[in-house]
Design a protein around this motif. Structure first.
Motif, PDB file in Angstrom:
ATOM      1  N   ASN A 265      12.116  13.260  14.797  1.00 61.30           N
ATOM      2  CA  ASN A 265      13.384  12.573  15.046  1.00 61.30           C
ATOM      3  C   ASN A 265      13.257  11.074  14.811  1.00 61.30           C
ATOM      4  OD1 ASN A 265      15.042  14.875  16.142  1.00 61.30           O
ATOM      5  ND2 ASN A 265      13.330  14.909  17.590  1.00 61.30           N
ATOM      6  N   PHE A 266      12.508  10.716  13.794  1.00 60.00           N
ATOM      7  CA  PHE A 266      12.286   9.304  13.508  1.00 60.00           C
ATOM      8  C   PHE A 266      12.175   9.103  12.005  1.00 60.00           C
ATOM      9  CE2 PHE A 266       9.136   5.762  12.917  1.00 60.00           C
ATOM     10  CZ  PHE A 266       9.991   4.734  13.281  1.00 60.00           C
ATOM     11  N   ASP A 267      12.932   8.159  11.485  1.00 62.94           N
ATOM     12  CA  ASP A 267      12.925   7.860  10.051  1.00 62.94           C
ATOM     13  C   ASP A 267      11.760   6.930   9.733  1.00 62.94           C
ATOM     14  OD1 ASP A 267      13.524   7.509   7.403  1.00 62.94           O
ATOM     15  OD2 ASP A 267      15.325   6.293   7.744  1.00 62.94           O
ATOM     16  N   PHE A 268      10.546   7.480   9.681  1.00 64.26           N
ATOM     17  CA  PHE A 268       9.355   6.665   9.438  1.00 64.26           C
ATOM     18  C   PHE A 268       9.445   5.986   8.074  1.00 64.26           C
ATOM     19  CE2 PHE A 268       5.097   5.432   8.531  1.00 64.26           C
ATOM     20  CZ  PHE A 268       4.445   5.294   9.744  1.00 64.26           C
ATOM     21  N   LEU A 269       9.833   6.729   7.045  1.00 62.29           N
ATOM     22  CA  LEU A 269       9.920   6.142   5.708  1.00 62.29           C
ATOM     23  C   LEU A 269      10.939   5.010   5.681  1.00 62.29           C
ATOM     24  CD1 LEU A 269       9.036   6.231   2.726  1.00 62.29           C
ATOM     25  CD2 LEU A 269      10.906   7.849   2.324  1.00 62.29           C
ATOM     26  N   GLY A 270      12.087   5.218   6.311  1.00 63.81           N
ATOM     27  CA  GLY A 270      13.095   4.168   6.365  1.00 63.81           C
ATOM     28  C   GLY A 270      12.600   2.927   7.077  1.00 63.81           C
ATOM     29  N   SER A 271      11.809   3.118   8.139  1.00 63.78           N
ATOM     30  CA  SER A 271      11.281   1.956   8.868  1.00 63.78           C
ATOM     31  C   SER A 271      10.316   1.164   8.006  1.00 63.78           C
ATOM     32  CB  SER A 271      10.591   2.413  10.159  1.00 63.78           C
ATOM     33  OG  SER A 271       9.340   3.038   9.891  1.00 63.78           O
ATOM     34  N   VAL A 272       9.581   1.858   7.128  1.00 62.76           N
ATOM     35  CA  VAL A 272       8.676   1.170   6.206  1.00 62.76           C
ATOM     36  C   VAL A 272       9.481   0.312   5.229  1.00 62.76           C
ATOM     37  CG1 VAL A 272       7.045   1.491   4.313  1.00 62.76           C
ATOM     38  CG2 VAL A 272       6.821   2.878   6.390  1.00 62.76           C
ATOM     39  N   TYR A 273      10.506   0.900   4.634  1.00 65.43           N
ATOM     40  CA  TYR A 273      11.322   0.168   3.662  1.00 65.43           C
ATOM     41  C   TYR A 273      12.035  -1.022   4.301  1.00 65.43           C
ATOM     42  CZ  TYR A 273      10.974   3.072  -0.536  1.00 65.43           C
ATOM     43  OH  TYR A 273      10.523   3.693  -1.669  1.00 65.43           O
ATOM     44  N   ARG A 274      12.455  -0.857   5.539  1.00 69.28           N
ATOM     45  CA  ARG A 274      13.200  -1.930   6.204  1.00 69.28           C
ATOM     46  C   ARG A 274      12.292  -2.952   6.867  1.00 69.28           C
ATOM     47  NH1 ARG A 274      15.862   2.958   7.743  1.00 69.28           N
ATOM     48  NH2 ARG A 274      17.731   3.253   6.464  1.00 69.28           N
ATOM     49  N   GLY A 275      10.981  -2.755   6.762  1.00 71.93           N
ATOM     50  CA  GLY A 275      10.042  -3.699   7.342  1.00 71.93           C
ATOM     51  C   GLY A 275      10.046  -3.698   8.846  1.00 71.93           C
ATOM     52  N   ARG A 276      10.302  -2.526   9.433  1.00 76.31           N
ATOM     53  CA  ARG A 276      10.383  -2.433  10.883  1.00 76.31           C
ATOM     54  C   ARG A 276       9.298  -1.531  11.456  1.00 76.31           C
ATOM     55  NH1 ARG A 276      16.936  -1.399  11.202  1.00 76.31           N
ATOM     56  NH2 ARG A 276      17.565  -3.419  10.353  1.00 76.31           N
TER      57      ARG A 276
ATOM     58  N   THR B  80      -6.660  -4.452   6.344  1.00 74.54           N
ATOM     59  CA  THR B  80      -7.050  -5.217   5.168  1.00 74.54           C
ATOM     60  C   THR B  80      -6.035  -4.935   4.074  1.00 74.54           C
ATOM     61  OG1 THR B  80      -9.361  -4.984   5.769  1.00 74.54           O
ATOM     62  CG2 THR B  80      -8.876  -5.603   3.482  1.00 74.54           C
ATOM     63  N   PRO B  81      -5.236  -5.909   3.654  1.00 76.10           N
ATOM     64  CA  PRO B  81      -4.126  -5.633   2.743  1.00 76.10           C
ATOM     65  C   PRO B  81      -4.606  -5.257   1.353  1.00 76.10           C
ATOM     66  CG  PRO B  81      -4.372  -7.989   3.049  1.00 76.10           C
ATOM     67  CD  PRO B  81      -5.315  -7.337   4.024  1.00 76.10           C
ATOM     68  N   PRO B  82      -3.850  -4.382   0.674  1.00 72.86           N
ATOM     69  CA  PRO B  82      -4.168  -4.055  -0.712  1.00 72.86           C
ATOM     70  C   PRO B  82      -3.692  -5.170  -1.623  1.00 72.86           C
ATOM     71  CG  PRO B  82      -2.170  -2.942  -0.039  1.00 72.86           C
ATOM     72  CD  PRO B  82      -2.688  -3.677   1.175  1.00 72.86           C
ATOM     73  N   ASN B  83      -3.837  -4.947  -2.924  1.00 70.97           N
ATOM     74  CA  ASN B  83      -3.351  -5.928  -3.875  1.00 70.97           C
ATOM     75  C   ASN B  83      -1.853  -6.102  -3.695  1.00 70.97           C
ATOM     76  OD1 ASN B  83      -5.890  -6.194  -4.982  1.00 70.97           O
ATOM     77  ND2 ASN B  83      -5.569  -4.517  -6.418  1.00 70.97           N
ATOM     78  N   SER B  84      -1.337  -7.281  -3.984  1.00 68.97           N
ATOM     79  CA  SER B  84       0.089  -7.540  -3.816  1.00 68.97           C
ATOM     80  C   SER B  84       0.897  -6.641  -4.735  1.00 68.97           C
ATOM     81  CB  SER B  84       0.395  -9.003  -4.126  1.00 68.97           C
ATOM     82  OG  SER B  84       0.018  -9.314  -5.453  1.00 68.97           O
ATOM     83  N   THR B  85       2.072  -6.241  -4.274  1.00 69.74           N
ATOM     84  CA  THR B  85       2.929  -5.365  -5.054  1.00 69.74           C
ATOM     85  C   THR B  85       4.192  -6.110  -5.454  1.00 69.74           C
ATOM     86  OG1 THR B  85       3.962  -4.558  -3.030  1.00 69.74           O
ATOM     87  CG2 THR B  85       2.071  -3.309  -3.870  1.00 69.74           C
ATOM     88  N   ALA B  86       4.928  -5.530  -6.400  1.00 67.39           N
ATOM     89  CA  ALA B  86       6.177  -6.131  -6.850  1.00 67.39           C
ATOM     90  C   ALA B  86       7.211  -6.045  -5.735  1.00 67.39           C
ATOM     91  CB  ALA B  86       6.665  -5.394  -8.094  1.00 67.39           C
ATOM     92  N   SER B  87       8.329  -6.747  -5.923  1.00 76.44           N
ATOM     93  CA  SER B  87       9.380  -6.722  -4.912  1.00 76.44           C
ATOM     94  C   SER B  87       9.873  -5.294  -4.721  1.00 76.44           C
ATOM     95  CB  SER B  87      10.529  -7.625  -5.346  1.00 76.44           C
ATOM     96  OG  SER B  87      11.068  -7.200  -6.582  1.00 76.44           O
ATOM     97  N   ARG B  88      10.198  -4.952  -3.474  1.00 73.27           N
ATOM     98  CA  ARG B  88      10.594  -3.598  -3.135  1.00 73.27           C
ATOM     99  C   ARG B  88      12.002  -3.602  -2.561  1.00 73.27           C
ATOM    100  NH1 ARG B  88       5.370  -4.586  -1.419  1.00 73.27           N
ATOM    101  NH2 ARG B  88       6.319  -5.506   0.427  1.00 73.27           N
TER     102      ARG B  88
END
Length: 197
Positions: free
Chosen positions: A114-125, A35-43
């Motif tokens: 051994n995984f860039d979880f934060l980077g995957s979030v930012y890159r939409g992957r 269930t998505p939260p409120n929309s956020t600004a561009s990231r």
């Protein structure tokens, strides 16, 4: 603290999605999607630099020691944490569950050595949209470490992904409480402080 390996589960993230949705329907709508939260600004499309690199690998096989049972009791989780390790130790999770008066609560800490979880979030992957939506999240900071945060407000769930190094991360997941993000922030900050000495 109980520890085991489950050879038939190929991903900690898939396992977390299954137990979270099947056991309590937390973090899932009627269609099984978050269930998505409120929309956020561009990231930004890439994560901020990690000025202070931290290493949690020494805790990987004993992840519940990173946030101890005694600390968890202060947050309202009386049962000992349970460890689950992914095949080849690609990920680990410490889970704590409790219920009272028909209210189901959970605290889950995940480590990706051994995984860039934060980077995957930012890159939409994100490879696990049930556990982390690809769009509905916001940049965050935890005790000076770059992070990202997403919420599932209808189910009182909050998740925080913390960058420890370019190839290592921690995710804190709290659900079933009114102030889930406040509790998730508190746990995440304790973890970062412990790792930072």
């Amino acid at each position: 603290m109980r520890t085991w390996k489950h050879p038939r589960i190929g991903s900690i993230r898939r396992w977390l999605a299954v137990i979270t949705c099947a056991a309590s329907t937390i973090a899932c709508g009627t269609s099984g999607q978050p269930t998505p939260p409120n929309s956020t600004a561009s990231r930004p499309s890439s994560p901020p630099p990690i000025d202070r690199e931290l290493d949690a690998s020494v805790y990987h096989g004993r992840l519940c020691e990173l946030f101890t049972d005694e600390q968890a009791k202060v947050e309202g989780f009386d049962k000992p944490g349970e460890i689950k390790l992914e095949t080849n130790d690609r990920a680990a999770a410490c889970s704590r569950f409790t219920s009272s008066g028909g209210v189901y609560r959970h605290l889950i800490i995940e480590h990706y050595p051994n995984f860039d979880f934060l980077g995957s979030v930012y890159r939409g992957r994100s490879a696990a949209p049930l556990m982390w939506p690809r769009e509905d999240w916001a940049p965050h900071t935890v005790a000076g470490q770059p992070a990202a945060r997403t919420t599932f407000p209808i189910h009182s769930v909050c998740r925080i992904a913390i960058g420890l190094s370019p190839n290592q991360g921690i995710v804190v997941d709290v659900g079933g409480v009114d102030r889930a993000c406040a509790q998730a922030d508190s746990v995440a900050e304790e973890i970062v402080r412990k790792l930072g000495g």
